[in-house]
Design a protein around this motif. Structure first.
Motif, PDB file in Angstrom:
ATOM      1  N   LEU A   1      34.797  39.658  41.572  1.00 15.95           N
ATOM      2  CA  LEU A   1      35.872  38.682  41.713  1.00 15.95           C
ATOM      3  C   LEU A   1      35.624  37.429  40.889  1.00 15.95           C
ATOM      4  O   LEU A   1      36.565  36.663  40.654  1.00 15.95           O
ATOM      5  CB  LEU A   1      36.035  38.308  43.196  1.00 15.95           C
ATOM      6  N   GLU A   2      34.404  37.205  40.437  1.00 12.05           N
ATOM      7  CA  GLU A   2      34.137  36.029  39.624  1.00 12.05           C
ATOM      8  C   GLU A   2      34.838  36.112  38.280  1.00 12.05           C
ATOM      9  O   GLU A   2      35.075  35.090  37.638  1.00 12.05           O
ATOM     10  CB  GLU A   2      32.625  35.872  39.417  1.00 12.05           C
ATOM     11  N   ASN A   3      35.167  37.308  37.847  1.00  9.57           N
ATOM     12  CA  ASN A   3      35.832  37.487  36.561  1.00  9.57           C
ATOM     13  C   ASN A   3      37.336  37.681  36.709  1.00  9.57           C
ATOM     14  O   ASN A   3      37.982  38.248  35.839  1.00  9.57           O
ATOM     15  CB  ASN A   3      35.244  38.698  35.824  1.00  9.57           C
ATOM     16  N   VAL A   4      37.872  37.226  37.818  1.00 11.19           N
ATOM     17  CA  VAL A   4      39.305  37.303  38.049  1.00 11.19           C
ATOM     18  C   VAL A   4      39.861  35.895  38.187  1.00 11.19           C
ATOM     19  O   VAL A   4      39.331  35.078  38.928  1.00 11.19           O
ATOM     20  CB  VAL A   4      39.627  38.110  39.329  1.00 11.19           C
ATOM     21  N   ILE A   5      40.913  35.615  37.451  1.00 16.60           N
ATOM     22  CA  ILE A   5      41.609  34.337  37.564  1.00 16.60           C
ATOM     23  C   ILE A   5      43.029  34.623  38.029  1.00 16.60           C
ATOM     24  O   ILE A   5      43.784  35.304  37.339  1.00 16.60           O
ATOM     25  CB  ILE A   5      41.630  33.585  36.226  1.00 16.60           C
ATOM     26  N   GLU A   6      43.381  34.123  39.192  1.00 14.38           N
ATOM     27  CA  GLU A   6      44.707  34.361  39.752  1.00 14.38           C
ATOM     28  C   GLU A   6      45.615  33.179  39.446  1.00 14.38           C
ATOM     29  O   GLU A   6      45.244  32.024  39.661  1.00 14.38           O
ATOM     30  CB  GLU A   6      44.621  34.570  41.262  1.00 14.38           C
ATOM     31  N   VAL A   7      46.786  33.475  38.932  1.00 11.95           N
ATOM     32  CA  VAL A   7      47.774  32.444  38.634  1.00 11.95           C
ATOM     33  C   VAL A   7      48.530  32.143  39.923  1.00 11.95           C
ATOM     34  O   VAL A   7      49.291  32.980  40.411  1.00 11.95           O
ATOM     35  CB  VAL A   7      48.735  32.905  37.525  1.00 11.95           C
ATOM     36  N   LYS A   8      48.346  30.945  40.467  1.00 12.27           N
ATOM     37  CA  LYS A   8      48.852  30.631  41.799  1.00 12.27           C
ATOM     38  C   LYS A   8      49.995  29.630  41.808  1.00 12.27           C
ATOM     39  O   LYS A   8      50.713  29.528  42.795  1.00 12.27           O
ATOM     40  CB  LYS A   8      47.717  30.090  42.673  1.00 12.27           C
ATOM     41  N   GLU A   9      50.174  28.864  40.750  1.00 13.62           N
ATOM     42  CA  GLU A   9      51.173  27.809  40.745  1.00 13.62           C
ATOM     43  C   GLU A   9      51.882  27.748  39.403  1.00 13.62           C
ATOM     44  O   GLU A   9      51.344  28.215  38.392  1.00 13.62           O
ATOM     45  CB  GLU A   9      50.516  26.452  41.038  1.00 13.62           C
ATOM     46  N   PRO A  10      53.090  27.132  39.398  1.00 12.43           N
ATOM     47  CA  PRO A  10      53.792  26.953  38.126  1.00 12.43           C
ATOM     48  C   PRO A  10      53.020  26.041  37.173  1.00 12.43           C
ATOM     49  O   PRO A  10      52.324  25.114  37.605  1.00 12.43           O
ATOM     50  CB  PRO A  10      55.128  26.312  38.550  1.00 12.43           C
ATOM     51  N   TRP A  11      53.173  26.335  35.900  1.00 16.25           N
ATOM     52  CA  TRP A  11      52.631  25.527  34.801  1.00 16.25           C
ATOM     53  C   TRP A  11      51.121  25.360  34.899  1.00 16.25           C
ATOM     54  O   TRP A  11      50.551  24.330  34.579  1.00 16.25           O
ATOM     55  CB  TRP A  11      53.316  24.162  34.748  1.00 16.25           C
ATOM     56  N   GLN A  12      50.447  26.410  35.363  1.00 17.03           N
ATOM     57  CA  GLN A  12      48.986  26.441  35.329  1.00 17.03           C
ATOM     58  C   GLN A  12      48.495  27.089  34.041  1.00 17.03           C
ATOM     59  O   GLN A  12      47.746  26.496  33.279  1.00 17.03           O
ATOM     60  CB  GLN A  12      48.443  27.232  36.517  1.00 17.03           C
ATOM     61  N   TRP A  13      48.917  28.330  33.846  1.00 20.54           N
ATOM     62  CA  TRP A  13      48.471  29.119  32.701  1.00 20.54           C
ATOM     63  C   TRP A  13      49.701  29.544  31.902  1.00 20.54           C
ATOM     64  O   TRP A  13      50.640  30.118  32.441  1.00 20.54           O
ATOM     65  CB  TRP A  13      47.693  30.349  33.159  1.00 20.54           C
TER      66      TRP A  13
END
Length: 380
Positions: free
Chosen positions: A193-205
């Protein structure tokens, strides 16, 4: 041609002496005819999928010019019978496990392994080229045809990463039962899970792409820069006269001025171009971070929105070849105010109607630039 795959039961898969043609992604009607004739259910080609010349009747092949290419009305008609395809489909996965233990070592890598793990000859000599999205470049002495061909400018180094999900899900010849990141349930199944980035909010990524060259407009525009918010699906599209790093950086700054700083911007532009864009941004914004991150997942984190943008570009150059830049804002406006097929929400509502204030300074992260590159993004 090792990265390309042909149809099931085709003996020419990966044969360098056989001519291959890409799928007409720019023409939805033509693409539908190709897929109907292939008789393969629940499969969608990627920009990297191809068919060899032996699937086309001679009447559809143009051999008069410098390059062998397909005629405008070309449709593949020569395939294995439906019974043969069904047998191959059911046994494909087990056969591949037996046939590929030593020939494709890259496919045994985890989806998180960095492209730098490949031999240095694959990644050190990356050239600043554009990956064609068409069957073939027209010969120089040919009369110009209807402007229906364009490219997404990407790094050729990405084409050599066989562990990249696009090369498994996107190719017709491979089993569709193989699960590779990013899948909808990926975050719950991944052990690292350390190599997972979850997009959780608008205008983050955000995802950055440059499309072109398109037919030059009366205003001199030949390229389209797009910035896509992976969470809200909001799209910013800007016509450009040039795709040089200073021009790209200028438009990124304009968008940041309006919407604020994202966490980072992912891009599949050539690595050296990304570095030059970051240098321009640092000089003009007076920041110290590298805002744009070279990442192989840029084009696949949100496939639905990518296809919608591609369709818009194709429609524009077909309907308004001389002034597509004038109609571009209205097309993008419509896209952002329609319900997205995946989120079931309007991008405008998600990004602009929830009281979010633009962030006027760069945001720090708990992980390094290199870790971002090696991580897999999970988007709702």
């Amino acid at each position: 041609m090792g990265r390309y795959k042909c149809a099931y039961n085709c003996e020419n898969n990966g044969d360098p002496d056989v001519k291959f043609f890409k799928f007409p992604m720019y023409n939805p009607r033509k693409l539908k005819k190709w897929l109907v004739n292939m008789k393969w259910k629940d499969w969608t080609p990627s920009r990297f999928s191809v068919l060899c010349i032996n699937h086309f009747e001679e009447q559809y092949i143009d051999r008069t010019g410098k390059f062998v290419k397909l005629r405008e009305d070309a449709v593949p008609t020569i395939f294995a019978s439906s019974d043969e395809i069904h047998k191959i489909q059911t046994s494909c996965q087990s056969e591949r496990m037996q046939d590929k233990p030593h020939s494709t070592e890259a496919s045994q890598m985890t989806p998180f392994e960095s492209p730098t793990n490949h031999p240095t000859t694959d990644g050190r000599n990356i050239q600043n080229k554009e990956i064609s999205q068409t069957e073939e470049e027209p010969a120089g002495n040919k009369e110009p045809k209807k402007p229906d061909k364009w490219r997404i400018i990407v790094d050729e180094g990405l084409m050599k990463i066989e562990s990249f999900p696009y090369f498994f899900h996107g190719d017709y010849c491979l089993s569709q039962g193989i699960q590779w990141a990013p899948d909808d349930n990926f975050s719950t199944e991944c052990n690292n899970l350390e190599n997972v980035i979850e997009v959780k909010e608008p205008w983050q990524w955000l995802g950055l792409d440059v499309r072109g060259p398109l037919p030059q407009t009366l205003n001199g525009h030949k390229y389209i820069l797009t910035l896509t918010d992976y969470y809200s699906k909001w799209v910013e599209a800007v016509p450009m006269q040039s795709c040089l790093p200073p021009h790209v950086a200028k438009h990124i700054i304009d968008i940041i001025t309006h919407f604020g700083y994202p966490l980072r911007v992912l891009s599949r532009l050539p690595h050296d171009i990304v570095q030059k864009i970051n240098k321009e941004l640092k000089d003009k914004l007076r920041i110290t971070i590298a805002l744009v991150v070279y990442h192989r997942q840029t084009g696949t984190a949100d496939l639905v929105t990518q296809r919608l943008i591609d369709r818009i570009v194709s429609d524009l150059i077909e309907e308004h070849a001389a002034d597509w830049d004038v109609y571009l804002p209205a097309k993008v406006f419509t896209l952002c105010f329609e319900e997205h097929s995946k989120t079931k929400e309007r991008p405008f509502s998600v990004l602009c109607c929830r009281g979010l204030e633009p962030i006027h300074s760069p945001r720090g992260l708990d992980y390094t630039y290199s870790r971002i590159k090696e991580s897999a993004f999970v988007v709702r």
